[in-house]
Design an enzyme around this catalytic site. Structure first.
Site, mmCIF file in Angstrom:
data_model
loop_
_atom_site.group_PDB
_atom_site.id
_atom_site.type_symbol
_atom_site.label_atom_id
_atom_site.label_comp_id
_atom_site.label_asym_id
_atom_site.label_seq_id
_atom_site.Cartn_x
_atom_site.Cartn_y
_atom_site.Cartn_z
ATOM 1 N N SER A 80 57.297 44.351 51.669
ATOM 2 C CA SER A 80 56.058 44.651 50.950
ATOM 3 C C SER A 80 55.000 45.106 51.957
ATOM 4 C CB SER A 80 55.582 43.375 50.260
ATOM 5 O OG SER A 80 54.206 43.447 49.997
ATOM 6 N N SER A 81 54.037 45.899 51.482
ATOM 7 C CA SER A 81 52.978 46.348 52.394
ATOM 8 C C SER A 81 52.095 45.192 52.855
ATOM 9 C CB SER A 81 52.116 47.421 51.721
ATOM 10 O OG SER A 81 51.512 46.902 50.562
ATOM 11 N N CYS A 82 52.194 44.034 52.184
ATOM 12 C CA CYS A 82 51.336 42.919 52.598
ATOM 13 C C CYS A 82 51.824 42.245 53.882
ATOM 14 C CB CYS A 82 51.138 41.905 51.469
ATOM 15 S SG CYS A 82 52.575 40.919 51.172
ATOM 16 N N TYR A 86 53.707 34.828 51.188
ATOM 17 C CA TYR A 86 54.679 35.868 50.837
ATOM 18 C C TYR A 86 54.952 36.761 52.053
ATOM 19 C CZ TYR A 86 56.732 39.707 48.124
ATOM 20 O OH TYR A 86 57.563 40.672 47.625
ATOM 21 N N LYS A 127 58.477 37.430 54.021
ATOM 22 C CA LYS A 127 59.044 38.777 54.110
ATOM 23 C C LYS A 127 59.218 39.200 55.573
ATOM 24 C CE LYS A 127 60.071 39.658 50.045
ATOM 25 N NZ LYS A 127 61.458 39.961 49.714
HETATM 26 O O1 GFB Z 1 48.223 43.577 42.619
HETATM 27 P P1 GFB Z 1 47.225 42.618 43.102
HETATM 28 O O2 GFB Z 1 47.118 41.348 42.365
HETATM 29 O O3 GFB Z 1 47.499 42.139 44.594
HETATM 30 O O4 GFB Z 1 45.830 43.406 43.130
HETATM 31 P P2 GFB Z 1 47.188 42.703 46.041
HETATM 32 C C1 GFB Z 1 44.705 42.751 43.473
HETATM 33 C C2 GFB Z 1 43.477 43.641 43.460
HETATM 34 O O5 GFB Z 1 43.198 44.070 42.131
HETATM 35 C C3 GFB Z 1 42.293 42.817 43.917
HETATM 36 C C4 GFB Z 1 41.980 43.459 41.678
HETATM 37 O O6 GFB Z 1 41.332 43.637 44.523
HETATM 38 C C5 GFB Z 1 41.789 42.241 42.590
HETATM 39 O O7 GFB Z 1 40.429 41.835 42.667
HETATM 40 N N1 GFB Z 1 42.109 43.092 40.257
HETATM 41 C C6 GFB Z 1 41.257 43.453 39.271
HETATM 42 C C7 GFB Z 1 43.094 42.350 39.686
HETATM 43 N N2 GFB Z 1 41.612 42.926 38.102
HETATM 44 C C8 GFB Z 1 42.763 42.255 38.321
HETATM 45 C C9 GFB Z 1 43.635 41.523 37.462
HETATM 46 O O8 GFB Z 1 43.438 41.354 36.280
HETATM 47 N N3 GFB Z 1 44.755 40.988 38.041
HETATM 48 C C10 GFB Z 1 45.046 41.134 39.364
HETATM 49 N N4 GFB Z 1 46.184 40.614 39.853
HETATM 50 N N5 GFB Z 1 44.201 41.793 40.204
HETATM 51 C C11 GFB Z 1 49.671 42.208 46.422
HETATM 52 C C12 GFB Z 1 50.390 40.899 46.530
HETATM 53 O O9 GFB Z 1 48.353 42.007 46.830
HETATM 54 O O10 GFB Z 1 50.235 43.196 47.208
HETATM 55 C C13 GFB Z 1 51.824 41.083 46.201
HETATM 56 O O11 GFB Z 1 49.814 39.998 45.636
HETATM 57 C C14 GFB Z 1 52.427 42.286 46.941
HETATM 58 O O12 GFB Z 1 52.497 39.928 46.532
HETATM 59 C C15 GFB Z 1 51.547 43.509 46.841
HETATM 60 O O13 GFB Z 1 52.616 41.966 48.276
HETATM 61 C C16 GFB Z 1 52.001 44.656 47.705
HETATM 62 O O14 GFB Z 1 47.301 44.183 46.121
HETATM 63 O O15 GFB Z 1 45.923 42.134 46.554
#
Ligand code: GFB
Length: 320
Positions: free
Chosen positions: A115-117, A144, A148
């Site tokens: 994952s990019s994280c 996570y 990874k």
């Molecule tokens: O996909 P996400 O949850 O994870 O996106 P990451 C988070 C971003 O979207 C943050 C905004 O900036 C949140 O504030 N956001 C806005 C929301 N509304 C929502 C919502 O309703 N739900 C969610 N989830 N976010 C991921 C990791 O990080 O990166 C995964 O969680 C994976 O494990 C992926 O590694 C590549 O992008 O921050």
């Protein structure tokens, strides 16, 4: 360590897609159906991938020749913060059991999904593959990320010590069928698609989007990633991880507006600043995969339309 290994054919092989009920595994499985191969899958209830003995016995019995390792405990920012034990323990155990057993049964090729994280939060972006372990991790998904990184390093270690052809693929933020749509587990595309759709059918005046709306994310439709994984399984043989991104980044605010438009919701968007933003920006440098001949085909708008169509047609199996 770069190696000269010839192109691998996926025809007439026993191929195990691990995690076929998840977003990535489901898409890889779908694409592999066009090959004349024997496709293997396992259900969670029948094989606990965290148990070394069970995994080893199953693999010794079934002898897959190619493995796509897409099984993992996954989720969006809220799940990553709420379940640190699951994200670290489950993911390390799943990866280590399968990678180790793959060596024992002489698997021809293993494609490990990261994952990019995994990249440090303060290094230069777009992230190049060499940035791994060059700085501190983003705290919201450190568990996570650590799991990874351990999997990537284990693939590399088996290549150095045992000459195993295991490769590690780093996708950017993904979206598509079979993701989880609820608030806790959902990644931002699925969570917002579901929220905007429910607001539309229930005539709600406003939809809440988490955080400030300013973070930037690069999104890739999962079928493009699956296509890249198959391309890499056939053509890439190196210990160095390889990024797979779309090359297009967008702010969460613009992204929310795009989803609003695709769903056809007419109300307002409000931002909840009590919710985390996570990384301010997360963008991959995907020059390396481009140079060896692969590029994505599905634009963000087209991908989101396909995603919404799938969502509408599959209400009975949605995880939300
Ligand atoms: O996909 P996400 O949850 O994870 O996106 P990451 C988070 C971003 O979207 C943050 C905004 O900036 C949140 O504030 N956001 C806005 C929301 N509304 C929502 C919502 O309703 N739900 C969610 N989830 N976010 C991921 C990791 O990080 O990166 C995964 O969680 C994976 O494990 C992926 O590694 C590549 O992008 O921050």
């Amino acid at each position: 360590m770069e190696e000269k290994k010839s192109r691998i054919s996926l025809d007439n092989k026993k191929i195990w897609v691990v995690g076929h009920n998840g977003m990535v595994g489901n898409s890889i499985l779908k694409k592999l159906k066009k090959y004349k191969s024997n496709l293997l899958v396992t259900e969670k209830k029948d094989l606990d991938l965290r148990c070394q003995e069970k995994v080893q016995n199953w693999m010794k019995r079934k002898k897959p020749e190619v493995i796509f390792l897409a099984a993992a405990k996954v989720g969006g920012i809220a799940a990553n913060m709420a379940f640190p034990r699951d994200f670290l323990y489950d993911n390390v155990m799943i990866s280590f059991n399968i990678i180790n057993s793959a060596k024992l049964i002489n698997v021809n090729k293993l494609v490990y999904l990261g994952s990019s994280c995994i990249y440090p939060k303060n290094v230069k972006q777009p992230f190049v593959e060499d940035s791994l372990l060059k700085g501190e991790l983003e705290s919201s998904n450190q568990w996570y990320s650590l799991a990874k990184i351990a999997g990537i390093k284990l693939c590399e270690a088996f290549r150095i010590q045992d000459n195993c052809n295991f490769i590690s693929v780093m996708p950017t933020n993904l979206y598509g069928p079979m993701d989880k749509f609820d608030d806790i587990n959902g990644h931002v595309p699925a969570a917002l698609l579901n929220r905007f759709h429910l607001a539309k059918i229930n005539d709600l005046p406003k939809v809440t989007v988490w955080g400030s709306g300013t973070p930037l994310r690069e999104f890739l439709y999962v079928d493009d990633l699956a296509d890249a994984c198959i391309f890499l399984a056939k053509n890439y043989n190196s210990s160095q991880l390889i990024n797979v991104g779309s090359g297009y980044e967008i702010s969460i605010k613009k992204f929310a507006n795009l989803i609003k438009e695709i769903v056809g919701y007419k109300g307002k968007i409000i931002f909840d600043s009590s919710k985390p933003d996570g990384m301010k920006r997360k963008m991959l440098n995907s020059e390396k995969i481009k140079k060896i001949g692969w590029k994505p085909r599905i634009s963000l708008k087209k991908g989101l339309k396909l995603f919404y169509k799938w969502y509408l047609n599959n209400q009975n199996i949605l995880r939300r």
